[in-house]
Design a protein around this motif. Sequence first.
Motif, PDB file in Angstrom:
ATOM      1  N   LYS A  29       0.837  -1.198   0.000  1.00 56.96           N
ATOM      2  CA  LYS A  29       0.000   0.000   0.000  1.00 56.96           C
ATOM      3  C   LYS A  29       0.872   1.249   0.000  1.00 56.96           C
ATOM      4  O   LYS A  29       1.895   1.302   0.672  1.00 56.96           O
ATOM      5  CB  LYS A  29      -0.906   0.022   1.234  1.00 56.96           C
ATOM      6  N   GLY A  30       0.466   2.261  -0.765  1.00 55.55           N
ATOM      7  CA  GLY A  30       1.169   3.534  -0.792  1.00 55.55           C
ATOM      8  C   GLY A  30       2.471   3.513  -1.551  1.00 55.55           C
ATOM      9  O   GLY A  30       3.278   4.419  -1.422  1.00 55.55           O
ATOM     10  N   SER A  31       2.713   2.489  -2.361  1.00 59.08           N
ATOM     11  CA  SER A  31       3.980   2.379  -3.080  1.00 59.08           C
ATOM     12  C   SER A  31       3.825   2.586  -4.576  1.00 59.08           C
ATOM     13  O   SER A  31       4.769   2.364  -5.323  1.00 59.08           O
ATOM     14  CB  SER A  31       4.589   1.003  -2.829  1.00 59.08           C
ATOM     15  N   GLY A  32       2.652   2.957  -5.009  1.00 58.27           N
ATOM     16  CA  GLY A  32       2.435   3.151  -6.438  1.00 58.27           C
ATOM     17  C   GLY A  32       2.236   1.855  -7.190  1.00 58.27           C
ATOM     18  O   GLY A  32       2.583   1.756  -8.356  1.00 58.27           O
ATOM     19  N   GLY A  33       1.697   0.846  -6.537  1.00 54.65           N
ATOM     20  CA  GLY A  33       1.359  -0.402  -7.220  1.00 54.65           C
ATOM     21  C   GLY A  33       2.419  -1.475  -7.192  1.00 54.65           C
ATOM     22  O   GLY A  33       2.381  -2.396  -7.989  1.00 54.65           O
ATOM     23  N   GLU A  59      13.575  -4.074  -2.504  1.00 56.74           N
ATOM     24  CA  GLU A  59      13.577  -3.425  -3.811  1.00 56.74           C
ATOM     25  C   GLU A  59      13.524  -1.908  -3.659  1.00 56.74           C
ATOM     26  O   GLU A  59      14.429  -1.302  -3.134  1.00 56.74           O
ATOM     27  CB  GLU A  59      12.419  -3.946  -4.666  1.00 56.74           C
ATOM     28  N   LYS A  60      12.439  -1.285  -4.124  1.00 53.61           N
ATOM     29  CA  LYS A  60      12.317   0.171  -4.082  1.00 53.61           C
ATOM     30  C   LYS A  60      11.553   0.659  -2.863  1.00 53.61           C
ATOM     31  O   LYS A  60      11.281   1.841  -2.738  1.00 53.61           O
ATOM     32  CB  LYS A  60      11.619   0.658  -5.348  1.00 53.61           C
ATOM     33  N   VAL A  61      11.188  -0.244  -1.968  1.00 52.43           N
ATOM     34  CA  VAL A  61      10.386   0.119  -0.798  1.00 52.43           C
ATOM     35  C   VAL A  61      11.272   0.070   0.445  1.00 52.43           C
ATOM     36  O   VAL A  61      11.777  -0.979   0.812  1.00 52.43           O
ATOM     37  CB  VAL A  61       9.188  -0.847  -0.622  1.00 52.43           C
TER      38      VAL A  61
END
Length: 74
Positions: A29-33, A59-61
Amino acid sequence: MGEDAARDTNGNLLADGDSVTLIKDLKVKGSGGVTLKRGTLVKNIRLTGDPDEIEANVEKVRGLVLRTEFVRKA
């Protein structure tokens, strides 16, 4: 440790710095999908004050909080 020790889905004790594997695809949630796929290895976890949650960077989170019911110790 006792009752408030963080445990994975199989009941194994988790500690700071452990690696875990996801047992289910998780939408962040809140990560742009971003969706984390089943089998993703998450390294160097950190315990929180809550035995049902751990923190990790994936990864990117960054600063992701995962429920221990969705991970298994690697």
